[in-house]
Design an enzyme around this catalytic site. Structure first.
Site, PDB file in Angstrom:
ATOM      1  CD  GLU A 284      13.513   1.078   9.167  1.00 54.93           C
ATOM      2  OE1 GLU A 284      14.013   2.139   9.613  1.00 54.93           O
ATOM      3  OE2 GLU A 284      14.073  -0.019   9.247  1.00 54.93           O
TER       4      GLU A 284
ATOM      5  N   GLY B 175       2.846   4.107  13.514  1.00 54.21           N
ATOM      6  CA  GLY B 175       3.559   2.879  13.901  1.00 54.21           C
ATOM      7  C   GLY B 175       2.939   2.260  15.149  1.00 54.21           C
TER       8      GLY B 175
ATOM      9  CE  LYS C 252      -1.947   2.790   2.783  1.00 59.50           C
ATOM     10  NZ  LYS C 252      -1.771   4.007   1.962  1.00 59.50           N
TER      11      LYS C 252
ATOM     12  CD  GLU D 163       9.790  12.697  11.622  1.00 57.82           C
ATOM     13  OE1 GLU D 163       8.719  12.090  11.697  1.00 57.82           O
ATOM     14  OE2 GLU D 163      10.835  12.207  11.151  1.00 57.82           O
TER      15      GLU D 163
ATOM     16  CB  CYS E 124      12.885   9.255   8.330  1.00 58.71           C
ATOM     17  SG  CYS E 124      13.909   8.203   7.315  1.00 58.71           S
TER      18      CYS E 124
HETATM   19  P1  NAD Z   1       2.132   8.295   8.011  1.00 58.07           P
HETATM   20  O1  NAD Z   1       2.565   7.460   9.136  1.00 58.07           O
HETATM   21  O2  NAD Z   1       0.960   9.161   8.170  1.00 58.07           O
HETATM   22  O3  NAD Z   1       1.787   7.377   6.730  1.00 58.07           O
HETATM   23  C1  NAD Z   1       2.683   6.405   6.241  1.00 58.07           C
HETATM   24  C2  NAD Z   1       1.897   5.315   5.552  1.00 58.07           C
HETATM   25  O4  NAD Z   1       1.047   4.693   6.515  1.00 58.07           O
HETATM   26  C3  NAD Z   1       0.971   5.794   4.444  1.00 58.07           C
HETATM   27  O5  NAD Z   1       0.942   4.819   3.416  1.00 58.07           O
HETATM   28  C4  NAD Z   1      -0.387   5.874   5.127  1.00 58.07           C
HETATM   29  O6  NAD Z   1      -1.457   5.732   4.245  1.00 58.07           O
HETATM   30  C5  NAD Z   1      -0.292   4.689   6.063  1.00 58.07           C
HETATM   31  N1  NAD Z   1      -1.177   4.769   7.219  1.00 58.07           N
HETATM   32  C6  NAD Z   1      -1.700   5.875   7.819  1.00 58.07           C
HETATM   33  N2  NAD Z   1      -2.487   5.531   8.850  1.00 58.07           N
HETATM   34  C7  NAD Z   1      -2.459   4.169   8.917  1.00 58.07           C
HETATM   35  C8  NAD Z   1      -3.054   3.212   9.794  1.00 58.07           C
HETATM   36  N3  NAD Z   1      -3.841   3.573  10.804  1.00 58.07           N
HETATM   37  N4  NAD Z   1      -2.784   1.904   9.592  1.00 58.07           N
HETATM   38  C9  NAD Z   1      -1.965   1.515   8.599  1.00 58.07           C
HETATM   39  N5  NAD Z   1      -1.383   2.371   7.724  1.00 58.07           N
HETATM   40  C10 NAD Z   1      -1.626   3.685   7.896  1.00 58.07           C
HETATM   41  O7  NAD Z   1       3.416   9.049   7.605  1.00 58.07           O
HETATM   42  P2  NAD Z   1       3.566  10.125   6.467  1.00 58.07           P
HETATM   43  O8  NAD Z   1       3.071  11.429   6.944  1.00 58.07           O
HETATM   44  O9  NAD Z   1       2.954   9.574   5.235  1.00 58.07           O
HETATM   45  O10 NAD Z   1       5.157  10.131   6.315  1.00 58.07           O
HETATM   46  C11 NAD Z   1       5.966  10.889   7.101  1.00 58.07           C
HETATM   47  C12 NAD Z   1       6.511  10.077   8.260  1.00 58.07           C
HETATM   48  O11 NAD Z   1       7.226   8.934   7.824  1.00 58.07           O
HETATM   49  C13 NAD Z   1       7.488  10.868   9.091  1.00 58.07           C
HETATM   50  O12 NAD Z   1       7.170  10.758  10.449  1.00 58.07           O
HETATM   51  C14 NAD Z   1       8.837  10.207   8.809  1.00 58.07           C
HETATM   52  O13 NAD Z   1       9.789  10.278   9.805  1.00 58.07           O
HETATM   53  C15 NAD Z   1       8.452   8.821   8.538  1.00 58.07           C
HETATM   54  N6  NAD Z   1       9.482   8.171   7.721  1.00 58.07           N
HETATM   55  C16 NAD Z   1      10.347   7.302   8.333  1.00 58.07           C
HETATM   56  C17 NAD Z   1      11.339   6.688   7.600  1.00 58.07           C
HETATM   57  C18 NAD Z   1      12.295   5.705   8.233  1.00 58.07           C
HETATM   58  O14 NAD Z   1      12.979   4.985   7.524  1.00 58.07           O
HETATM   59  N7  NAD Z   1      12.388   5.639   9.538  1.00 58.07           N
HETATM   60  C19 NAD Z   1      11.452   6.945   6.236  1.00 58.07           C
HETATM   61  C20 NAD Z   1      10.564   7.832   5.648  1.00 58.07           C
HETATM   62  C21 NAD Z   1       9.569   8.439   6.416  1.00 58.07           C
END
Ligand code: NAD
Length: 497
Positions: free
Chosen positions: A268, A251, A193, A399, A302
């Site tokens: 992650e 997460g 997804k 963040e 990130c």
């Molecule tokens: P997000 O957590 O909102 O979304 C990430 C993904 O999760 C998307 O595909 C979203 O649709 C899905 N998602 C959202 N709610 C969900 C739920 N309840 N159950 C399952 N899936 C769900 O994050 P974002 O705003 O899209 O991305 C930014 C974040 O990602 C930042 O906090 C960043 O630090 C993190 N990030 C971490 C890494 C790493 O390697 N540690 C890399 C890139 C981004």
């Protein structure tokens, strides 16, 4: 092609309509609902994808499960699977211009960056794990017990099962490759997804994987919002493992949803990574290094170096140098060849970033440069340097995921390390010093999954990356990146019965 037709219209613009890849079918959502896909550099939708509901996730999982159970992929020889992964890399190279164009339209990063860095890294990730397929090995074991019976005892590494892969929008194709390549190498079947903001390159990659010879059903892509399609994957009883990259908050909800069938998880998550500049650092390298650490990809990384800790004796020089570097960075639309960074992903994200700066100002911080969104189309936000911050401010603790760096002074090494570790996160960090003893000492003391010395390290496919503390569970890339997709089975054969 999943891009089937030109249809729909918003603001007078034709939207390219895409379909999901489920088994060997190309499908709309069962609900008939759609998500508009926006070009963040223009602030206008240009495509639409199906908005998957739980029933669509069920179908995708059923396809993945069938493909796992009937051995159509995991039953192949290592050599045959490896060749498919290698062909995927070749096809990524061959379609590099097309994929870079899609990725930048969807995510906003400059086309030059996507072409020169992102696409080659994606291909390299598939090649690295194409090689890894041939090194998945068990071992023969001499049993330790005192009994008189004899056994031929050995271990096997087996794929963990159906893997759910959920990725964010900040590096859509690259973060997908970090999960998909090792999952396929291990022999897993998958349900992917992508983020609702950036679904297009995942759909296109799925087509290339099929063209490369991946059997249908082994890779299924559902497009949908996190709270529905993502949550359905996290809770699905027929998914054995979820690999998630995204915010720490989501997460946590995945952790809860995964409890039902005790899914294995790789998480992650977020970061608030420190950049430590000591008084003996080569400032001609440290200042541009600190700028790159936070402003690349408009801060939407990130591992971004969002907390800059500087020895008090050089802080004035570093802040003024950083402000000059920040002001010199050119924001631009993706096809603008002089653009160094693009827009933020959405208006919502821009408001969030702006909100952190406003809160910082109310808390007593000072903006040295940047700090206000420019007029005009697109979700641009300038590189911003903030001083006068305190470790308790939200600007320092949370963040932001934007081009905002908070600068703080320290008096000595002990204070620098204490400030660096004063965060719930632990994803990355960097140490800038000419003192080799200090470099290794401080690198060892920073509680983070990746530390650079005189570089705010960018990842390499051969080096594991991941988080200490609330930045996540497990590692991606390198040999460690394959482990989460494998189980170990012990087999004992009685040879003297
Ligand atoms: P997000 O957590 O909102 O979304 C990430 C993904 O999760 C998307 O595909 C979203 O649709 C899905 N998602 C959202 N709610 C969900 C739920 N309840 N159950 C399952 N899936 C769900 O994050 P974002 O705003 O899209 O991305 C930014 C974040 O990602 C930042 O906090 C960043 O630090 C993190 N990030 C971490 C890494 C790493 O390697 N540690 C890399 C890139 C981004």
């Amino acid at each position: 092609m999943t891009e089937t037709q030109q249809s729909g219209s918003l603001a007078g613009q034709a939207l390219a309509t895409w379909q999901m890849v489920i088994g060997d079918a190309r499908r709309d959502a069962s609900s008939g609902e759609w998500i508009d896909v926006v070009d963040p550099g223009l602030g206008q939708p240009f495509a639409r994808v199906p908005q998957a509901a739980e029933a669509d996730v069920d179908d995708a999982v059923a396809e993945a499960r069938t493909s796992f159970d009937d051995l159509r992929w995991r039953g192949w020889s290592a050599d045959r699977r490896s060749q498919v992964l290698w062909r995927i890399a070749d096809l990524v190279d061959r379609h590099s211009a097309e994929l870079a164009d899609l990725e930048t339209r969807n995510q906003g990063m400059p086309l030059s960056f996507a072409s020169a860095h992102v696409l080659p890294s994606v291909a390299r990730t598939f090649r690295y794990y194409a090689g890894a397929v041939e090194r998945i090995e068990g071992r023969a074991v001499d049993l330790a017990g005192p009994g008189t019976r004899r056994f031929h005892a050995y271990t096997r590494r087996e794929p963990i099962g159906v893997a759910g892969i959920i990725v964010p929008w900040n590096g859509p194709l690259l973060s997908l490759s970090w999960k998909l390549a090792p999952a396929l190498a291990a022999g897993c079947s998958t349900v992917v997804k992508p983020a609702e903001e950036t679904p297009l390159t995942a759909l296109r990659l799925a087509e290339l994987c099929l063209e490369a010879g991946l059997p249908p059903g082994v890779l299924n892509v559902v497009t949908g919002v996190g709270s529905r399609a993502g949550a359905a994957i996290a809770a699905h009883p027929d998914i054995d493992k979820v690999s998630f990259t995204g915010s720490t908050e989501v997460g946590r909800s995945i952790l809860q949803a995964a409890q039902g069938n005790m899914k294995k998880l790789t998480l992650e998550l977020g970061g608030k990574s420190p950049v430590l500049v000591f008084e003996d650092a080569d400032l001609s390298a440290a200042i541009p290094g600190a700028a790159t650490a936070i402003f690349s990809n408009a801060g939407q990384i990130c591992t971004a170096g969002s907390r800059l800790l500087v020895h008090e004796s050089v802080i004035e020089e570093v802040v003024s140098g950083l402000a000059v570097a920040a002001d010199a960075i050119r924001l631009g639309y993706r096809t603008d060849e002089s653009a160094q960074i693009g827009p933020l992903i959405s208006q919502r994200q821009r408001q969030r970033v702006d909100g952190y700066v406003a809160q910082g100002l109310r808390d007593g911080a000072e903006v040295v440069t940047g700090g206000a969104a420019p007029e005009g189309a697109g979700f641009f936000y300038p590189p911003t340097v903030v001083t006068g911050v305190h470790p308790s401010m939200s600007l320092v603790r949370e963040e932001i995921f934007g081009p905002i760096v908070a600068v703080m002074p320290f008096a000595d090494e002990a204070e620098a390390v204490a400030l660096a570790n004063d965060t719930p996160y632990g994803l990355a960090g960097s140490v800038w010093t000419e003192d080799i003893d200090r470099a290794h000492r401080v690198a060892g003391l920073i509680r983070a999954g990746r530390v650079g010395v005189n570089v705010h390290a960018s990842p390499d496919v051969a080096m594991p990356t991941g988080g200490f503390k609330q930045s996540g569970w497990g590692r991606e890339l390198g040999p460690d990146g394959l482990e989460p997709y494998l189980e170990t089975k012990s087999i004992l054969v009685a040879v003297d019965a």
